[in-house]
Design a protein around this motif. Structure first.
Motif, PDB file in Angstrom:
ATOM      1  N   CYS A 181      14.904  24.360  40.634  1.00 31.33           N
ATOM      2  CA  CYS A 181      16.297  24.436  41.085  1.00 31.33           C
ATOM      3  C   CYS A 181      17.181  24.665  39.866  1.00 31.33           C
ATOM      4  O   CYS A 181      17.199  23.839  38.951  1.00 31.33           O
ATOM      5  CB  CYS A 181      16.665  23.122  41.783  1.00 31.33           C
ATOM      6  N   LYS A 182      17.882  25.786  39.861  1.00 28.97           N
ATOM      7  CA  LYS A 182      18.790  26.067  38.745  1.00 28.97           C
ATOM      8  C   LYS A 182      20.213  25.834  39.213  1.00 28.97           C
ATOM      9  O   LYS A 182      20.725  26.599  40.052  1.00 28.97           O
ATOM     10  CB  LYS A 182      18.652  27.523  38.290  1.00 28.97           C
ATOM     11  N   PRO A 183      20.854  24.788  38.677  1.00 29.01           N
ATOM     12  CA  PRO A 183      22.248  24.548  39.054  1.00 29.01           C
ATOM     13  C   PRO A 183      23.117  25.758  38.697  1.00 29.01           C
ATOM     14  O   PRO A 183      22.748  26.560  37.846  1.00 29.01           O
ATOM     15  CB  PRO A 183      22.649  23.341  38.206  1.00 29.01           C
ATOM     16  N   GLY A 184      24.260  25.849  39.326  1.00 27.44           N
ATOM     17  CA  GLY A 184      25.155  26.998  39.097  1.00 27.44           C
ATOM     18  C   GLY A 184      25.786  26.999  37.720  1.00 27.44           C
ATOM     19  O   GLY A 184      26.266  28.032  37.255  1.00 27.44           O
ATOM     20  N   GLU A 185      25.832  25.844  37.063  1.00 28.10           N
ATOM     21  CA  GLU A 185      26.320  25.792  35.683  1.00 28.10           C
ATOM     22  C   GLU A 185      25.191  25.248  34.825  1.00 28.10           C
ATOM     23  O   GLU A 185      24.577  24.244  35.164  1.00 28.10           O
ATOM     24  CB  GLU A 185      27.535  24.845  35.529  1.00 28.10           C
ATOM     25  N   ASN A 186      24.927  25.938  33.730  1.00 30.64           N
ATOM     26  CA  ASN A 186      23.887  25.491  32.799  1.00 30.64           C
ATOM     27  C   ASN A 186      22.521  25.360  33.472  1.00 30.64           C
ATOM     28  O   ASN A 186      21.757  24.447  33.166  1.00 30.64           O
ATOM     29  CB  ASN A 186      24.312  24.160  32.153  1.00 30.64           C
ATOM     30  N   GLY A 187      22.209  26.251  34.409  1.00 27.41           N
ATOM     31  CA  GLY A 187      20.857  26.288  34.973  1.00 27.41           C
ATOM     32  C   GLY A 187      19.923  26.887  33.935  1.00 27.41           C
ATOM     33  O   GLY A 187      20.190  27.960  33.397  1.00 27.41           O
ATOM     34  N   TYR A 188      18.868  26.188  33.637  1.00 25.58           N
ATOM     35  CA  TYR A 188      18.020  26.575  32.507  1.00 25.58           C
ATOM     36  C   TYR A 188      17.311  27.912  32.731  1.00 25.58           C
ATOM     37  O   TYR A 188      16.865  28.224  33.842  1.00 25.58           O
ATOM     38  CB  TYR A 188      16.929  25.531  32.284  1.00 25.58           C
ATOM     39  N   GLU A 189      17.170  28.645  31.637  1.00 18.78           N
ATOM     40  CA  GLU A 189      16.346  29.864  31.621  1.00 18.78           C
ATOM     41  C   GLU A 189      14.874  29.490  31.794  1.00 18.78           C
ATOM     42  O   GLU A 189      14.427  28.448  31.329  1.00 18.78           O
ATOM     43  CB  GLU A 189      16.546  30.547  30.262  1.00 18.78           C
ATOM     44  N   THR A 190      14.116  30.362  32.489  1.00 22.61           N
ATOM     45  CA  THR A 190      12.648  30.256  32.493  1.00 22.61           C
ATOM     46  C   THR A 190      12.150  31.382  31.592  1.00 22.61           C
ATOM     47  O   THR A 190      12.310  32.554  31.935  1.00 22.61           O
ATOM     48  CB  THR A 190      12.074  30.465  33.913  1.00 22.61           C
ATOM     49  N   PRO A 191      11.595  31.059  30.427  1.00 21.46           N
ATOM     50  CA  PRO A 191      11.216  32.136  29.506  1.00 21.46           C
ATOM     51  C   PRO A 191      10.073  32.977  30.076  1.00 21.46           C
ATOM     52  O   PRO A 191       9.321  32.505  30.938  1.00 21.46           O
ATOM     53  CB  PRO A 191      10.768  31.383  28.255  1.00 21.46           C
ATOM     54  N   TRP A 192       9.944  34.197  29.605  1.00 23.91           N
ATOM     55  CA  TRP A 192       8.825  35.050  30.021  1.00 23.91           C
ATOM     56  C   TRP A 192       7.518  34.333  29.721  1.00 23.91           C
ATOM     57  O   TRP A 192       7.317  33.827  28.602  1.00 23.91           O
ATOM     58  CB  TRP A 192       8.855  36.370  29.258  1.00 23.91           C
ATOM     59  N   HIS A 193       6.661  34.300  30.699  1.00 24.00           N
ATOM     60  CA  HIS A 193       5.377  33.607  30.506  1.00 24.00           C
ATOM     61  C   HIS A 193       4.363  34.096  31.532  1.00 24.00           C
ATOM     62  O   HIS A 193       4.710  34.811  32.485  1.00 24.00           O
ATOM     63  CB  HIS A 193       5.561  32.089  30.661  1.00 24.00           C
ATOM     64  N   GLN A 194       3.129  33.694  31.325  1.00 25.36           N
ATOM     65  CA  GLN A 194       2.066  33.876  32.331  1.00 25.36           C
ATOM     66  C   GLN A 194       1.634  32.483  32.764  1.00 25.36           C
ATOM     67  O   GLN A 194       1.357  31.616  31.923  1.00 25.36           O
ATOM     68  CB  GLN A 194       0.869  34.596  31.724  1.00 25.36           C
ATOM     69  N   ASP A 195       1.529  32.280  34.067  1.00 30.01           N
ATOM     70  CA  ASP A 195       1.165  30.955  34.581  1.00 30.01           C
ATOM     71  C   ASP A 195      -0.205  30.511  34.080  1.00 30.01           C
ATOM     72  O   ASP A 195      -0.434  29.337  33.812  1.00 30.01           O
ATOM     73  CB  ASP A 195       1.147  30.971  36.110  1.00 30.01           C
TER      74      ASP A 195
ATOM     75  N   ASP B 226      10.996  25.205  20.800  1.00 34.81           N
ATOM     76  CA  ASP B 226      11.471  23.838  20.674  1.00 34.81           C
ATOM     77  C   ASP B 226      12.933  23.761  21.114  1.00 34.81           C
ATOM     78  O   ASP B 226      13.820  23.494  20.322  1.00 34.81           O
ATOM     79  CB  ASP B 226      11.301  23.386  19.222  1.00 34.81           C
ATOM     80  N   ARG B 227      13.168  24.036  22.409  1.00 33.69           N
ATOM     81  CA  ARG B 227      14.536  24.051  22.929  1.00 33.69           C
ATOM     82  C   ARG B 227      14.626  23.167  24.157  1.00 33.69           C
ATOM     83  O   ARG B 227      13.701  23.090  24.951  1.00 33.69           O
ATOM     84  CB  ARG B 227      14.918  25.485  23.330  1.00 33.69           C
ATOM     85  N   GLN B 228      15.747  22.526  24.324  1.00 32.95           N
ATOM     86  CA  GLN B 228      15.957  21.633  25.480  1.00 32.95           C
ATOM     87  C   GLN B 228      16.415  22.403  26.721  1.00 32.95           C
ATOM     88  O   GLN B 228      16.334  21.901  27.825  1.00 32.95           O
ATOM     89  CB  GLN B 228      17.023  20.579  25.145  1.00 32.95           C
ATOM     90  N   ASP B 229      16.922  23.622  26.519  1.00 37.27           N
ATOM     91  CA  ASP B 229      17.581  24.317  27.632  1.00 37.27           C
ATOM     92  C   ASP B 229      16.662  25.334  28.308  1.00 37.27           C
ATOM     93  O   ASP B 229      17.107  26.389  28.744  1.00 37.27           O
ATOM     94  CB  ASP B 229      18.845  25.020  27.120  1.00 37.27           C
TER      95      ASP B 229
END
Ligand SMILES: O=C(O)CCC(=O)C(=O)O
Length: 270
Positions: A102-116, A163-166
């Motif tokens: 769930c990405k909130p409308g403000e400060n919803g975190y990025e999902t970085p490019w990845h492979q599951d 190493d990021r919190q967001d």
């Protein structure tokens, strides 16, 4: 209600592109039920970032932090969805995960490019994820994006720890692995779903649109794979609280062809 049937074109497209948006969506009553379960989930888990609601289908204490709701397990076992999955991975189907992003409308975190596949202890590596939109998920509010055909080599590319919190997840595929210009946005309306392969490169942008975006990722592997609880090596490196050692898994259809999956662990936790 007729259960969904994929056309040969859709199945071929899943195989060649690595993803599919089926021509079937949740009935309105089921969507409403899931939106109510989402409201419960967010209310009960205010101490957890809403992008990190792992094992949301397990209502009891599951050692992964989230207080879940049985509606998510019902969704994962919902016959029409499992029918879709069967047409893609065959008759032996094991449910091993459910993650609400769930990405909130403000400060919803990025999902970085990845492979599951980089994140999971499944051998041989095989899983189909059904990502069900519980709210509209569009380019403007950080919908899922994929790199079509990136699953074809069946290769896991190097990932680097961020190493990021967001971030929703903190293992990011190395930058020069693929051409971001080939990305495809999987825009969905609430109730629609996309399906993607375990080797697919995908991610999602941060959300600052003012409009919340939520999807529930249902994870299914074929009965020819083993959920290797002991072989997990990433430890605390993924940015999400997981415990594969005690997570319950379900044989939904057919047989465990390997005879090695444990369907008892975690089912009796209080
Ligand atoms: O919804 C997201 O932002 C990410 C979902 C994802 O990575 C997945 O379902 O595998």
């Amino acid at each position: 209600m007729m259960n969904p049937s994929l056309s040969k074109l859709e199945i071929d497209s899943y195989r060649s592109e690595g993803f599919l948006i089926p021509n079937w969506r949740l009935p309105a009553s089921m969507l409403l039920k899931m939106q109510q379960a989402l409201a419960y989930l967010l209310d009960k888990n205010q101490h957890i970032r809403p992008e990190k609601l792992v094992s949301a289908h397990i209502a009891k204490n599951n050692q992964e932090g989230t207080q879940g709701h049985t509606a998510f397990l019902e969704l994962a076992r919902y016959e029409p969805i499992v029918d879709l999955v069967e047409q893609l991975i065959g008759p032996d189907i094991i449910l091993w995960g459910c993650h609400v992003f769930c990405k909130p409308g403000e400060n919803g975190y990025e999902t970085p490019w990845h492979q599951d596949g980089h994140y999971w202890p499944i051998r041989p590596l095989a899983t189909t994820t059904v990502w069900v939109a519980l709210e509209d998920s569009k380019l403007y509010n950080g919908c899922l994006k994929v790199i079509p055909k990136s699953h074809i080599p069946k290769t896991l590319y190097p990932h680097l720890h961020e190493d990021r919190q967001d971030l929703a997840l903190t293992q990011k595929i190395a930058d020069d692995t693929f051409d971001p210009a080939t990305e495809k946005a999987l825009e969905l309306s609430a109730g629609e779903m996309s399906i993607h392969d375990i080797y697919m490169i995908h991610g999602a942008q941060a959300n600052n649109s003012g409009v919340r975006r939520t999807g529930v990722a249902l994870r299914y592997m074929p009965g020819t794979s083993v959920f290797e609880r002991d072989s997990y090596t990433l430890g605390g490196q993924t940015g999400v609280p997981i415990n594969f050692a005690t997570r319950p898994i379900w044989l939904l259809r057919g047989k465990d062809q390997t005879g090695k999956n444990d369907f008892n662990i975690g089912h009796d936790a209080g």
